[in-house]
Write an enzyme that holds these catalytic residues in place. Structure first.
Site, PDB file in Angstrom:
ATOM      1  N   GLU A  83      27.290  52.145 -45.787  1.00  0.00           N
ATOM      2  CA  GLU A  83      26.833  51.002 -46.581  1.00  0.00           C
ATOM      3  C   GLU A  83      27.874  50.524 -47.594  1.00  0.00           C
ATOM      4  O   GLU A  83      27.711  49.465 -48.200  1.00  0.00           O
ATOM      5  CB  GLU A  83      25.526  51.362 -47.292  1.00  0.00           C
ATOM      6  N   GLU A 114      26.264  73.469 -36.723  1.00  0.00           N
ATOM      7  CA  GLU A 114      26.296  73.754 -38.161  1.00  0.00           C
ATOM      8  C   GLU A 114      26.716  75.189 -38.461  1.00  0.00           C
ATOM      9  O   GLU A 114      27.117  75.513 -39.571  1.00  0.00           O
ATOM     10  CB  GLU A 114      24.943  73.475 -38.805  1.00  0.00           C
TER      11      GLU A 114
END
Length: 308
Positions: A83, A114
């Site tokens: 953004e 992960e």
């Protein structure tokens, strides 16, 4: 792995009956827990401020802000990074988000990614991490191997390191220059850190990116003066921002926006100072892109001329 020791993995005594409540009462329980998040973030403001100041200085020198995480934490980093270009007019390279397992993991879990400590290191190497950059490790637990591996590598090469976790005294704390740890307590549903922990991380990331952009001159007053007018909505927003900043009439605004190819910041400075485009550009560059600094410099210059 000692999950019992992690606050984010604890069982919340306030919600043990949540499966037996009416829908409205269930939501009230969730809402009561969510109310704790802003208070937890507020307690970390001094650390968030340190992180912003470090990141702003690095970015002014050409460095990058790189978020890295797994699962929800990684997705939140990608969301915040993605953004920044349309909001603040920066290059997609300046703020980046990396998730364990790559782009596939944005929509679908990539099992085992992960837990791979080496993968975090490799993902930063792939992006040519340098000592000018800032790496923000995001992990609700503060112990995700992928994120710790990335932070270890960042420290090795001299990049600035920031950690975001919702567990106090996590493993991450010993690896970073600044630790941000909003402690929101056990989740409504045990271990579902996409809830309070995720909300806390999102608030912190909003503060970091917005604070950094203010510090590097992407905001004048509270206006997004580097907005990119790439669609009809943003064209109207650009005009409105110039109007709010200058009070000029619509005809004058459109004329100068056309002249500057819809460079909102440059348009505002030209209107407020009366300078030609080239003069305003030079002044803005001298001020490091800060309109307020450019205006102050222009006033000083004019006063010197008048008093001469």
């Amino acid at each position: 792995m000692n999950l019992e020791a992690l606050m984010t993995e604890g069982r919340n005594p306030n919600t043990v009956d949540i499966d037996r409540l009416s829908t409205e009462d269930m939501l009230r329980k969730i809402n009561e827990e969510d109310k704790k998040v802003p208070t937890a973030v507020e307690k970390e403001i001094s650390n968030i401020a340190k992180a912003i100041d470090i990141a702003a200085e690095r970015l002014k020198k050409g460095g990058r802000l790189i978020y890295i995480g797994a699962g929800t934490s990684g997705r939140l980093g990608i969301l915040d990074a993605s953004e920044c270009p349309p909001t603040f007019g920066v290059s997609p390279e300046m703020v980046q988000g990396i998730i364990a397992g790559g782009d596939t993991a944005i929509r679908k879990a990539v099992e085992g990614a992960e837990d791979n400590i080496e993968l975090g290191r490799l993902d930063l190497i792939e992006r040519n991490l340098s000592n000018n950059d800032v790496v923000v490790g995001i992990a609700a637990s503060g112990r995700t191997p992928y994120v710790l591996g990335a932070l270890h590598y960042a420290k090795e090469i001299g990049a600035a390191t920031i950690g975001i976790s919702c567990n106090p005294n996590s493993e991450m704390k010993n690896l970073v220059d600044v630790m941000i740890a909003p402690v929101v307590g056990p989740e409504v549903i045990m271990g579902s850190t996409r809830m309070k922990a995720g909300t806390a991380q999102k608030l912190v990331l909003n503060m970091i990116s917005t604070g950094v952009m203010i510090k590097i001159g992407k905001v004048y007053s509270n206006l997004m003066v580097d907005v990119q007018a790439t669609n009809e909505k943003l064209i109207h927003r650009a005009k409105r921002i110039v109007k709010l900043a200058t009070g000029a009439d619509d005809v004058a605004i459109e004329k100068i926006l056309d002249e500057t190819d819809y460079d909102v910041k440059l348009t505002i400075l030209m209107i407020l100072t009366g300078l030609e485009k080239s003069e305003a550009q030079e002044l803005l560059e001298k001020a490091g892109g800060h309109i307020e600094k450019a205006l102050k410099e222009n006033r000083t210059k004019r006063n010197s001329t008048i008093n001469a």
